[in-house]
Enzyme design. Sequence first.
Site, mmCIF file in Angstrom:
data_model
loop_
_atom_site.group_PDB
_atom_site.id
_atom_site.type_symbol
_atom_site.label_atom_id
_atom_site.label_comp_id
_atom_site.label_asym_id
_atom_site.label_seq_id
_atom_site.Cartn_x
_atom_site.Cartn_y
_atom_site.Cartn_z
ATOM 1 N N GLY A 15 0.834 -1.208 0.000
ATOM 2 C CA GLY A 15 0.000 0.000 0.000
ATOM 3 C C GLY A 15 0.864 1.253 0.000
ATOM 4 O O GLY A 15 1.857 1.322 0.715
ATOM 5 N N ARG A 76 0.956 -5.102 -5.284
ATOM 6 C CA ARG A 76 1.065 -6.270 -4.394
ATOM 7 C C ARG A 76 1.223 -7.466 -5.334
ATOM 8 O O ARG A 76 0.246 -7.918 -5.923
ATOM 9 C CB ARG A 76 -0.181 -6.408 -3.530
ATOM 10 C CG ARG A 76 -0.475 -5.195 -2.634
ATOM 11 C CD ARG A 76 -1.594 -5.508 -1.668
ATOM 12 N NE ARG A 76 -2.197 -4.344 -1.062
ATOM 13 C CZ ARG A 76 -1.738 -3.725 0.035
ATOM 14 N NH1 ARG A 76 -0.645 -4.147 0.615
ATOM 15 N NH2 ARG A 76 -2.373 -2.682 0.541
ATOM 16 N N ASP A 107 4.840 -4.680 5.985
ATOM 17 C CA ASP A 107 4.942 -6.095 6.315
ATOM 18 C C ASP A 107 5.174 -7.027 5.119
ATOM 19 O O ASP A 107 6.130 -7.810 5.102
ATOM 20 C CB ASP A 107 3.568 -6.464 6.915
ATOM 21 C CG ASP A 107 3.732 -7.259 8.164
ATOM 22 O OD1 ASP A 107 4.826 -7.212 8.732
ATOM 23 O OD2 ASP A 107 2.763 -7.943 8.538
ATOM 24 N N GLY A 108 4.294 -6.919 4.118
ATOM 25 C CA GLY A 108 4.360 -7.789 2.945
ATOM 26 C C GLY A 108 5.667 -7.583 2.191
ATOM 27 O O GLY A 108 6.311 -8.545 1.738
ATOM 28 N N THR A 130 4.265 2.730 5.569
ATOM 29 C CA THR A 130 2.869 2.269 5.591
ATOM 30 C C THR A 130 2.109 3.177 6.548
ATOM 31 O O THR A 130 2.658 3.588 7.567
ATOM 32 C CB THR A 130 2.729 0.804 6.061
ATOM 33 O OG1 THR A 130 1.360 0.570 6.463
ATOM 34 C CG2 THR A 130 3.608 0.463 7.244
ATOM 35 N N ASP A 132 -0.182 2.247 8.408
ATOM 36 C CA ASP A 132 -0.694 1.454 9.540
ATOM 37 C C ASP A 132 0.159 1.525 10.811
ATOM 38 O O ASP A 132 -0.327 1.224 11.899
ATOM 39 C CB ASP A 132 -0.822 -0.018 9.133
ATOM 40 C CG ASP A 132 -1.954 -0.248 8.148
ATOM 41 O OD1 ASP A 132 -2.744 0.678 7.926
ATOM 42 O OD2 ASP A 132 -2.031 -1.364 7.593
ATOM 43 N N ASP A 134 2.315 -0.522 11.794
ATOM 44 C CA ASP A 134 2.303 -1.837 12.435
ATOM 45 C C ASP A 134 3.605 -2.607 12.240
ATOM 46 O O ASP A 134 3.603 -3.814 12.061
ATOM 47 C CB ASP A 134 1.120 -2.665 11.893
ATOM 48 C CG ASP A 134 1.177 -2.819 10.382
ATOM 49 O OD1 ASP A 134 1.934 -2.083 9.724
ATOM 50 O OD2 ASP A 134 0.461 -3.689 9.846
ATOM 51 N N GLY A 175 -6.613 -0.009 8.789
ATOM 52 C CA GLY A 175 -5.846 -0.804 9.741
ATOM 53 C C GLY A 175 -6.392 -2.217 9.700
ATOM 54 O O GLY A 175 -7.331 -2.528 10.413
ATOM 55 N N ARG A 176 -5.821 -3.022 8.818
ATOM 56 C CA ARG A 176 -6.289 -4.406 8.654
ATOM 57 C C ARG A 176 -6.120 -5.196 9.940
ATOM 58 O O ARG A 176 -7.004 -5.905 10.372
ATOM 59 C CB ARG A 176 -5.465 -5.066 7.558
ATOM 60 C CG ARG A 176 -6.295 -5.584 6.434
ATOM 61 C CD ARG A 176 -5.450 -6.334 5.459
ATOM 62 N NE ARG A 176 -4.138 -5.710 5.291
ATOM 63 C CZ ARG A 176 -3.571 -5.497 4.121
ATOM 64 N NH1 ARG A 176 -4.195 -5.831 3.034
ATOM 65 N NH2 ARG A 176 -2.375 -4.963 4.038
ATOM 66 N N GLU A 192 -15.751 9.200 21.370
ATOM 67 C CA GLU A 192 -16.345 8.665 22.598
ATOM 68 C C GLU A 192 -15.896 7.214 22.835
ATOM 69 O O GLU A 192 -15.702 6.791 23.966
ATOM 70 C CB GLU A 192 -17.881 8.728 22.538
ATOM 71 C CG GLU A 192 -18.463 10.064 22.974
ATOM 72 C CD GLU A 192 -18.034 11.249 22.118
ATOM 73 O OE1 GLU A 192 -17.888 11.071 20.890
ATOM 74 O OE2 GLU A 192 -17.835 12.344 22.675
ATOM 75 N N ARG A 252 -25.368 6.985 11.988
ATOM 76 C CA ARG A 252 -24.847 7.066 10.627
ATOM 77 C C ARG A 252 -23.455 6.445 10.593
ATOM 78 O O ARG A 252 -22.772 6.377 11.615
ATOM 79 C CB ARG A 252 -24.736 8.526 10.154
ATOM 80 C CG ARG A 252 -26.067 9.226 9.950
ATOM 81 C CD ARG A 252 -26.809 8.674 8.742
ATOM 82 N NE ARG A 252 -28.032 9.415 8.469
ATOM 83 C CZ ARG A 252 -29.216 9.161 9.012
ATOM 84 N NH1 ARG A 252 -29.351 8.188 9.897
ATOM 85 N NH2 ARG A 252 -30.278 9.869 8.677
ATOM 86 N N HIS A 258 -9.732 5.020 1.264
ATOM 87 C CA HIS A 258 -8.396 5.292 0.728
ATOM 88 C C HIS A 258 -7.964 6.748 0.778
ATOM 89 O O HIS A 258 -6.792 7.048 0.518
ATOM 90 C CB HIS A 258 -8.286 4.747 -0.699
ATOM 91 C CG HIS A 258 -8.152 3.253 -0.718
ATOM 92 N ND1 HIS A 258 -9.236 2.417 -0.513
ATOM 93 C CD2 HIS A 258 -7.073 2.449 -0.853
ATOM 94 C CE1 HIS A 258 -8.824 1.164 -0.558
ATOM 95 N NE2 HIS A 258 -7.521 1.151 -0.764
HETATM 96 O O1 F6P Z 1 -1.518 -1.575 4.667
HETATM 97 C C1 F6P Z 1 -2.048 -0.350 4.383
HETATM 98 C C2 F6P Z 1 -3.520 -0.432 4.105
HETATM 99 O O2 F6P Z 1 -3.947 0.872 3.796
HETATM 100 C C3 F6P Z 1 -4.379 -1.062 5.190
HETATM 101 O O3 F6P Z 1 -4.687 -0.175 6.240
HETATM 102 C C4 F6P Z 1 -5.586 -1.486 4.414
HETATM 103 O O4 F6P Z 1 -6.244 -2.542 5.064
HETATM 104 C C5 F6P Z 1 -4.996 -1.953 3.117
HETATM 105 O O5 F6P Z 1 -3.786 -1.244 2.956
HETATM 106 C C6 F6P Z 1 -5.868 -1.739 1.905
HETATM 107 O O6 F6P Z 1 -5.231 -2.281 0.796
HETATM 108 P P1 F6P Z 1 -5.668 -2.042 -0.710
HETATM 109 O O7 F6P Z 1 -5.366 -0.632 -1.087
HETATM 110 O O8 F6P Z 1 -4.866 -3.022 -1.481
HETATM 111 O O9 F6P Z 1 -7.138 -2.308 -0.768
#
Ligand code: F6P
Length: 328
Positions: A15, A76, A107-108, A130, A132, A134, A175-176, A192, A252, A258
């Site tokens: 990403g 990817r 990560d990937g 990234t 995230d 993470d 955030g997967r 909240e 709502r 993205h």
């Molecule tokens: O790893 C970054 C990220 O934005 C994650 O937060 C999200 O789950 C994922 O990429 C979405 O990936 P894609 O753009 O391939 O749908």
Amino acid sequence: MGKKMKKIAVMTSGGDAPGMNAAIRAVVRACAYYEIECVGIYRGYQGLIEGDFEQLTARNVSNIISRGGTILKTARSKEFMTKEGRAKAYNNLKNEGIDGIVLIGGDGTFTGGMVFNEEYNFPSIGVPGTIDNDIFGTNYTIGYDTALNTVVEAIDKIRDTASSHNRLFFVEVMGRDAGFIALNAGVGAGAEEILIPEEDMGLDRLLESLQRTKRSGKSSSIVVVTEGDKIGKNVFELADYVEKNLKQYEVRVSVLGHMQRGGSPSCFDRVLASRLGVRAVELLLDGKSNLMVGLINGKVETTDLEKAVKGNHEINKELIRVSDIMAI
Ligand code: F6P
């Protein structure tokens, strides 16, 4: 410095994240500074397999520090997960006379780098990019700070309309597998409740908390939900469930999606990317490999690529407590 490298490649993968361009610029200019060639690889591992390379000079990366996305594009790649794909990639690197590679991604990207290194022992250094955050071995990944600011700005706007209509909003953020964005932006925007994958608060506690919020006289409520949270429902099902069970709320949903990945990088991300990009080149020139550069307590440090992939970057539990106190 060890064996003199003559040509270093740089690519972005996975990403995209704001600040990736600043990192590319840093790698390219550090190469120019140390008088070695730099090659940009387009579309991450896929471009590596297809030989989609271009020579980059210091002037090729002018005025990209402020741009979101990645000028090298990203992908990817499924093919890189195969032995045949990695063999093609290795041959392309050798044929191009490339001595080392800087991998900008998450990560990937690092998992790919690790496997490639086990098979071919090719000098590689990872730079964490990234939104995230993470990744183990760095307090901050490139793009995370910008994404936080984007999310806070979006939630501030949602708050205006939520408060005008006395509504409850579920705001889904990216955030997967990790709740860094949700937790920090949630505290920053005065949410909240914040639902993150690392802590399952359970539906009952969420309902109780929302009942308390209503009784306290608040005119609006924001619940930030991480895309990968473990409460067992997606954000729309969750909103339906709450609306059915708490009749006092009009609910709502807003999925930020993205837009969180775009935009001009913050100053923090630009500086981080510049520091990490330069160090990545210096490490390669120093004969180092299979490492990730990161920022730990304000200093640029290195971590084994394997540890960066397998280690767990833990969320700051203090923020959960602060968030609970602030939501009174
Ligand atoms: O790893 C970054 C990220 O934005 C994650 O937060 C999200 O789950 C994922 O990429 C979405 O990936 P894609 O753009 O391939 O749908």
